[in-house]
Design an enzyme around this catalytic site. Structure first.
Site, PDB file in Angstrom:
ATOM      1  N   HIS A 120       0.865  -1.177   0.000  1.00 47.25           N
ATOM      2  CA  HIS A 120       0.000   0.000   0.000  1.00 47.25           C
ATOM      3  C   HIS A 120       0.899   1.223   0.000  1.00 47.25           C
ATOM      4  O   HIS A 120       1.766   1.369   0.857  1.00 47.25           O
ATOM      5  CB  HIS A 120      -0.912   0.005   1.235  1.00 47.25           C
ATOM      6  CG  HIS A 120      -1.831   1.185   1.246  1.00 47.25           C
ATOM      7  ND1 HIS A 120      -3.109   1.133   0.730  1.00 47.25           N
ATOM      8  CD2 HIS A 120      -1.641   2.474   1.653  1.00 47.25           C
ATOM      9  CE1 HIS A 120      -3.662   2.329   0.833  1.00 47.25           C
ATOM     10  NE2 HIS A 120      -2.791   3.160   1.388  1.00 47.25           N
ATOM     11  N   CYS A 121       0.697   2.117  -0.963  1.00 49.73           N
ATOM     12  CA  CYS A 121       1.591   3.279  -1.101  1.00 49.73           C
ATOM     13  C   CYS A 121       0.880   4.544  -0.620  1.00 49.73           C
ATOM     14  O   CYS A 121      -0.089   4.978  -1.238  1.00 49.73           O
ATOM     15  CB  CYS A 121       2.002   3.434  -2.567  1.00 49.73           C
ATOM     16  SG  CYS A 121       3.066   4.854  -2.832  1.00 49.73           S
TER      17      CYS A 121
END
Ligand SMILES: [Zn+2]
Ligand SMILES: [Zn+2]
Length: 359
Positions: A120-121
């Site tokens: 997850h960025c």
């Protein structure tokens, strides 16, 4: 507890929007300085060749950075819930009601199961998965180039545009910040340090690109890197060979990841903005052949024999030259017959019989 989880999610979302705002503010400001100060100063000196080169190169970088950023941010990484009619045979997620095809993992930030989940960025406020992994990586590459370009050429040319020549060096920015402030005033001083920040970010991004590049070369996602490392060690300790089922060799992995076969395709699909979809559907991993991968592995490690009479503690193992290749337990499916359609290796008949007994 529920309240605190909800609060964390709101905070994460807010952080994501702050990251996006910081990205757009800084990059668009640097582009503005290029046009308002640097381009004008180069044109005033009648350095037309230099102007044309940097105009084309700079805009190529900017277009690619924004295009890949938007695509990575706004496109869906691939949600397992959209493919449940195809995924009924797979194991259930422990955190949501969906079935998980191979390489699917649950993202706690988004509370969704993501196909070929990488991570997850927060900078994208999105998950990186099957459908946007390429955009994410290409964004990192173009952003690295852009930052290094701004921190070297832009840093020098900005001073020339503002002061008529390059007055300060990188060293001065550490040892003589007050001289810089006096000479450039506050807006110039801030811009000067933004160009230096770009250089620093560019150097850090080189490390990030290298790290992700290594995983792509091995046919792994960020999460699989950790899982594979631990599992390979367990296998080695018991005298077995673990082979990453999704490793198609260095060149094969890159061609699959970037989606090109020829040089002209490389130019159109990698060097220029392209919306082509990744190969496959992110659920089934056809074309996978562990025997090919085992061959590559054995060539590398020269390990063709192992302990005699050893039995694996791993489900899905089968013997090859007394060694066993094992498929990772987190990829074991509910129905072994259906598994074979997904990524069961083709084994010679005698070995195949034994492998069925082992299960
Ligand atoms: Zn889930
Ligand atoms: Zn996520």
């Amino acid at each position: 507890m529920a309240w605190s989880v909800q609060t964390c999610k709101v905070l994460a979302l807010t952080m994501g929007y702050i990251c996006i705002a910081v990205f757009f503010t800084l990059t668009s400001y640097v582009v503005y300085v290029y046009y308002s100060t640097i381009a004008l100063s180069v044109l005033e000196k009648k350095a037309y060749k230099k102007f044309v080169f940097h105009f084309i190169f700079g805009n190529w970088l900017v277009i690619n950075v924004y295009f890949n950023y938007f695509m990575a941010w706004l496109s869906s990484p691939g949600l397992a819930k959209d493919y449940q009619n195809l995924a009924s045979q797979y194991r259930k997620c422990k955190k949501c009601p969906n079935n998980k095809p191979p390489r699917t993992h649950h993202c706690s930030w988004c509370n969704l199961c993501i196909l070929k989940f990488d991570h997850h960025c927060p900078w994208l406020n999105n998950c990186v998965g099957f459908y946007n992994h390429r955009y994410f990586f290409q964004f990192c590459c173009f952003m690295t180039l852009g930052c290094l370009y701004a921190g070297t050429f832009g840093y020098r040319e900005y001073q020339i545009g503002l002061l008529g020549e390059q007055v300060f060096s990188y060293k001065d920015s550490i040892f003589h910040p007050f001289n810089i402030l006096e000479t450039m005033d506050i807006p110039g001083f801030i811009t000067y340090y933004i160009f230096l920040a770009a250089l620093t970010i560019g150097v850090l991004l080189v490390g990030l690109v290298w790290w992700h590049g290594r995983m792509i070369s091995r046919g792994e996602t960020s999460l699989e890197r950790v899982l594979n490392q631990n599992y390979a060690q367990q296998c080695t300790d018991q005298g077995f060979v673990y082979v990453n089922p999704y490793d198609f060799g260095f060149v094969g992995n890159w061609k699959r990841f970037l989606g090109f076969q020829t040089i002209s395709e490389f130019v159109r699909r990698v060097l220029l903005p392209s919306t082509h979809k990744p190969e496959g559907d992110g659920i089934t991993w056809d074309g996978y052949n562990v025997n090919t991968n085992l061959g590559l592995h054995q060539q590398k490690s020269h390990q063709t024999t192992g302990p005699t009479g050893a039995q694996p503690n791993f489900p899905g193992g089968y013997p090859i030259n007394r060694r066993r290749v094992v498929t990772p337990p987190w990829e074991q499916q509910n129905n072994p017959m259906r598994t074979s359609a997904v990524y069961q290796p083709k084994t010679p008949p005698t070995e195949a019989k034994e492998s069925i007994k082992d299960r």
